[in-house]
Write a protein that holds these residues in place. Structure first.
Motif, PDB file in Angstrom:
ATOM      1  N   GLN A  43       0.836  -1.203   0.000  1.00 31.94           N
ATOM      2  CA  GLN A  43       0.000   0.000   0.000  1.00 31.94           C
ATOM      3  C   GLN A  43       0.873   1.256   0.000  1.00 31.94           C
ATOM      4  O   GLN A  43       0.580   2.224  -0.704  1.00 31.94           O
ATOM      5  CB  GLN A  43      -0.908  -0.007   1.222  1.00 31.94           C
ATOM      6  N   ARG A  44       1.956   1.247   0.758  1.00 22.98           N
ATOM      7  CA  ARG A  44       2.875   2.385   0.791  1.00 22.98           C
ATOM      8  C   ARG A  44       3.505   2.586  -0.589  1.00 22.98           C
ATOM      9  O   ARG A  44       3.577   3.715  -1.090  1.00 22.98           O
ATOM     10  CB  ARG A  44       3.943   2.167   1.855  1.00 22.98           C
ATOM     11  N   ASP A  45       3.933   1.502  -1.224  1.00 20.84           N
ATOM     12  CA  ASP A  45       4.518   1.606  -2.568  1.00 20.84           C
ATOM     13  C   ASP A  45       3.492   2.134  -3.574  1.00 20.84           C
ATOM     14  O   ASP A  45       3.815   2.982  -4.417  1.00 20.84           O
ATOM     15  CB  ASP A  45       5.049   0.251  -3.026  1.00 20.84           C
ATOM     16  N   ASP A  46       2.264   1.633  -3.496  1.00 13.54           N
ATOM     17  CA  ASP A  46       1.209   2.108  -4.397  1.00 13.54           C
ATOM     18  C   ASP A  46       0.925   3.590  -4.173  1.00 13.54           C
ATOM     19  O   ASP A  46       0.693   4.340  -5.124  1.00 13.54           O
ATOM     20  CB  ASP A  46      -0.074   1.289  -4.194  1.00 13.54           C
ATOM     21  N   HIS A  47       0.933   3.987  -2.916  1.00 10.45           N
ATOM     22  CA  HIS A  47       0.678   5.385  -2.583  1.00 10.45           C
ATOM     23  C   HIS A  47       1.769   6.285  -3.168  1.00 10.45           C
ATOM     24  O   HIS A  47       1.476   7.330  -3.765  1.00 10.45           O
ATOM     25  CB  HIS A  47       0.602   5.525  -1.061  1.00 10.45           C
ATOM     26  N   GLN A  48       3.013   5.876  -3.026  1.00  9.92           N
ATOM     27  CA  GLN A  48       4.123   6.652  -3.573  1.00  9.92           C
ATOM     28  C   GLN A  48       4.045   6.716  -5.110  1.00  9.92           C
ATOM     29  O   GLN A  48       4.304   7.757  -5.711  1.00  9.92           O
ATOM     30  CB  GLN A  48       5.472   6.046  -3.136  1.00  9.92           C
ATOM     31  N   ALA A  49       3.676   5.598  -5.724  1.00 10.27           N
ATOM     32  CA  ALA A  49       3.546   5.578  -7.189  1.00 10.27           C
ATOM     33  C   ALA A  49       2.414   6.502  -7.646  1.00 10.27           C
ATOM     34  O   ALA A  49       2.545   7.199  -8.658  1.00 10.27           O
ATOM     35  CB  ALA A  49       3.291   4.150  -7.672  1.00 10.27           C
ATOM     36  N   GLU A  50       1.322   6.531  -6.905  1.00 14.19           N
ATOM     37  CA  GLU A  50       0.194   7.409  -7.267  1.00 14.19           C
ATOM     38  C   GLU A  50       0.585   8.873  -7.117  1.00 14.19           C
ATOM     39  O   GLU A  50       0.225   9.710  -7.945  1.00 14.19           O
ATOM     40  CB  GLU A  50      -1.022   7.081  -6.397  1.00 14.19           C
ATOM     41  N   ILE A  51       1.328   9.192  -6.065  1.00 15.97           N
ATOM     42  CA  ILE A  51       1.791  10.572  -5.887  1.00 15.97           C
ATOM     43  C   ILE A  51       2.706  10.975  -7.047  1.00 15.97           C
ATOM     44  O   ILE A  51       2.573  12.073  -7.608  1.00 15.97           O
ATOM     45  CB  ILE A  51       2.511  10.729  -4.530  1.00 15.97           C
ATOM     46  N   ALA A  52       3.597  10.090  -7.435  1.00 16.20           N
ATOM     47  CA  ALA A  52       4.500  10.380  -8.555  1.00 16.20           C
ATOM     48  C   ALA A  52       3.710  10.564  -9.848  1.00 16.20           C
ATOM     49  O   ALA A  52       4.007  11.468 -10.643  1.00 16.20           O
ATOM     50  CB  ALA A  52       5.525   9.265  -8.707  1.00 16.20           C
ATOM     51  N   ARG A  53       2.684   9.725 -10.062  1.00 13.56           N
ATOM     52  CA  ARG A  53       1.867   9.844 -11.270  1.00 13.56           C
ATOM     53  C   ARG A  53       1.120  11.174 -11.295  1.00 13.56           C
ATOM     54  O   ARG A  53       1.073  11.863 -12.321  1.00 13.56           O
ATOM     55  CB  ARG A  53       0.871   8.685 -11.345  1.00 13.56           C
ATOM     56  N   LEU A  54       0.544  11.564 -10.157  1.00 10.09           N
ATOM     57  CA  LEU A  54      -0.186  12.832 -10.089  1.00 10.09           C
ATOM     58  C   LEU A  54       0.746  14.026 -10.290  1.00 10.09           C
ATOM     59  O   LEU A  54       0.381  15.002 -10.962  1.00 10.09           O
ATOM     60  CB  LEU A  54      -0.921  12.950  -8.754  1.00 10.09           C
ATOM     61  N   GLN A  55       1.952  13.953  -9.745  1.00 10.48           N
ATOM     62  CA  GLN A  55       2.909  15.038  -9.947  1.00 10.48           C
ATOM     63  C   GLN A  55       3.310  15.152 -11.412  1.00 10.48           C
ATOM     64  O   GLN A  55       3.440  16.255 -11.945  1.00 10.48           O
ATOM     65  CB  GLN A  55       4.140  14.827  -9.066  1.00 10.48           C
ATOM     66  N   ALA A  56       3.490  14.012 -12.065  1.00 13.45           N
ATOM     67  CA  ALA A  56       3.842  14.039 -13.491  1.00 13.45           C
ATOM     68  C   ALA A  56       2.700  14.627 -14.321  1.00 13.45           C
ATOM     69  O   ALA A  56       2.931  15.447 -15.222  1.00 13.45           O
ATOM     70  CB  ALA A  56       4.182  12.631 -13.971  1.00 13.45           C
ATOM     71  N   ALA A  57       1.477  14.239 -14.007  1.00 11.71           N
ATOM     72  CA  ALA A  57       0.320  14.776 -14.738  1.00 11.71           C
ATOM     73  C   ALA A  57       0.190  16.276 -14.500  1.00 11.71           C
ATOM     74  O   ALA A  57      -0.103  17.044 -15.432  1.00 11.71           O
ATOM     75  CB  ALA A  57      -0.955  14.052 -14.301  1.00 11.71           C
ATOM     76  N   TYR A  58       0.423  16.701 -13.282  1.00 13.13           N
ATOM     77  CA  TYR A  58       0.346  18.131 -12.963  1.00 13.13           C
ATOM     78  C   TYR A  58       1.425  18.903 -13.717  1.00 13.13           C
ATOM     79  O   TYR A  58       1.161  19.978 -14.259  1.00 13.13           O
ATOM     80  CB  TYR A  58       0.496  18.317 -11.450  1.00 13.13           C
ATOM     81  N   SER A  59       2.629  18.343 -13.784  1.00 13.55           N
ATOM     82  CA  SER A  59       3.718  18.997 -14.507  1.00 13.55           C
ATOM     83  C   SER A  59       3.400  19.107 -15.996  1.00 13.55           C
ATOM     84  O   SER A  59       3.633  20.149 -16.609  1.00 13.55           O
ATOM     85  CB  SER A  59       5.017  18.221 -14.319  1.00 13.55           C
ATOM     86  N   GLN A  60       2.836  18.047 -16.560  1.00 11.75           N
ATOM     87  CA  GLN A  60       2.470  18.084 -17.980  1.00 11.75           C
ATOM     88  C   GLN A  60       1.396  19.140 -18.226  1.00 11.75           C
ATOM     89  O   GLN A  60       1.445  19.870 -19.221  1.00 11.75           O
ATOM     90  CB  GLN A  60       1.959  16.726 -18.435  1.00 11.75           C
ATOM     91  N   THR A  61       0.437  19.224 -17.327  1.00 12.10           N
ATOM     92  CA  THR A  61      -0.624  20.224 -17.482  1.00 12.10           C
ATOM     93  C   THR A  61      -0.047  21.627 -17.414  1.00 12.10           C
ATOM     94  O   THR A  61      -0.404  22.500 -18.217  1.00 12.10           O
ATOM     95  CB  THR A  61      -1.691  20.034 -16.384  1.00 12.10           C
ATOM     96  N   LEU A  62       0.847  21.859 -16.465  1.00 13.34           N
ATOM     97  CA  LEU A  62       1.469  23.187 -16.359  1.00 13.34           C
ATOM     98  C   LEU A  62       2.288  23.511 -17.600  1.00 13.34           C
ATOM     99  O   LEU A  62       2.258  24.639 -18.096  1.00 13.34           O
ATOM    100  CB  LEU A  62       2.352  23.256 -15.117  1.00 13.34           C
TER     101      LEU A  62
END
Length: 142
Positions: A54-73
Motif C-alpha cells: 500500500q505504501r509503494d502504491d501510494h508513492q507511485a500514485e503521488i509520482a503519477r499525479l505530480q507528473a500529470a500536474y507537470s504536464q498540465t502546467l
C-alpha cells in the motif's frame, strides 16, 4: 491403608477414563491454541506485506499525479503567456484610445458658447482607435 488401596482399585477405571479425558481436552486445547498462534503469525506477516504494498502504491500514485500536474502546467504555460501578452496589448490599445478621446474632447481654454461638433478627421481618428482596441480585445479572447 488397605481401605485406600481398595477404594483406588474400585475407582481405577474412573481414574483412567478421567485421565484419558483430560489428555484429550489438553490435546484439543493445544491444537486450537497452536492453530490460533499460527493464524496470528500469518496475519501479522500478511498485514506487513499489505502495508508495504500500500505504501509503494501510494508513492507511485503521488509520482503519477505530480507528473500529470507537470504536464498540465507545461501545456498551459504558453497559452497563459499568450493571453497575458494579448491582455497587455489590449490594455495599451485602450490607453491609446482613451488618450485620443481625451485629446479630442479637450475643452479649449476660452469657454465656447456651445460644444462644437467633431470634424470628420477627428471622428475618423477616434473610430480607428476604438476599432484597434476592439480588435486587440478579440485577439486576446482567442
Amino acid at each position: 491403608m488397605a481401605r485406600i488401596r481398595e477404594w483406588l482399585a474400585r475407582h481405577r477405571a474412573t481414574f483412567v477414563r478421567t485421565a484419558h479425558m483430560l489428555e484429550a481436552v489438553t490435546l484439543m486445547a493445544l491444537m486450537v491454541g497452536g492453530g490460533m498462534g499460527a493464524g496470528y503469525a500469518l496475519c501479522q506477516w500478511q498485514s506487513r506485506e499489505i502495508l508495504a504494498q500500500q505504501r509503494d502504491d501510494h508513492q507511485a500514485e503521488i509520482a503519477r499525479l505530480q507528473a500529470a500536474y507537470s504536464q498540465t502546467l507545461e501545456a498551459l504555460t504558453p497559452k497563459v503567456a499568450a493571453a497575458a501578452n494579448a491582455s497587455a496589448q489590449a490594455a495599451e490599445a485602450s490607453v491609446e484610445a482613451a488618450k485620443s478621446v481625451k485629446r479630442v474632447a479637450r475643452v479649449p481654454v476660452a469657454p465656447a458658447p456651445a460644444a462644437r461638433p467633431l470634424t470628420e478627421a477627428e471622428r475618423e481618428g477616434v473610430n480607428r482607435d476604438i476599432e484597434a482596441a476592439n480588435r486587440k480585445v478579440r485577439e486576446a479572447r482567442k
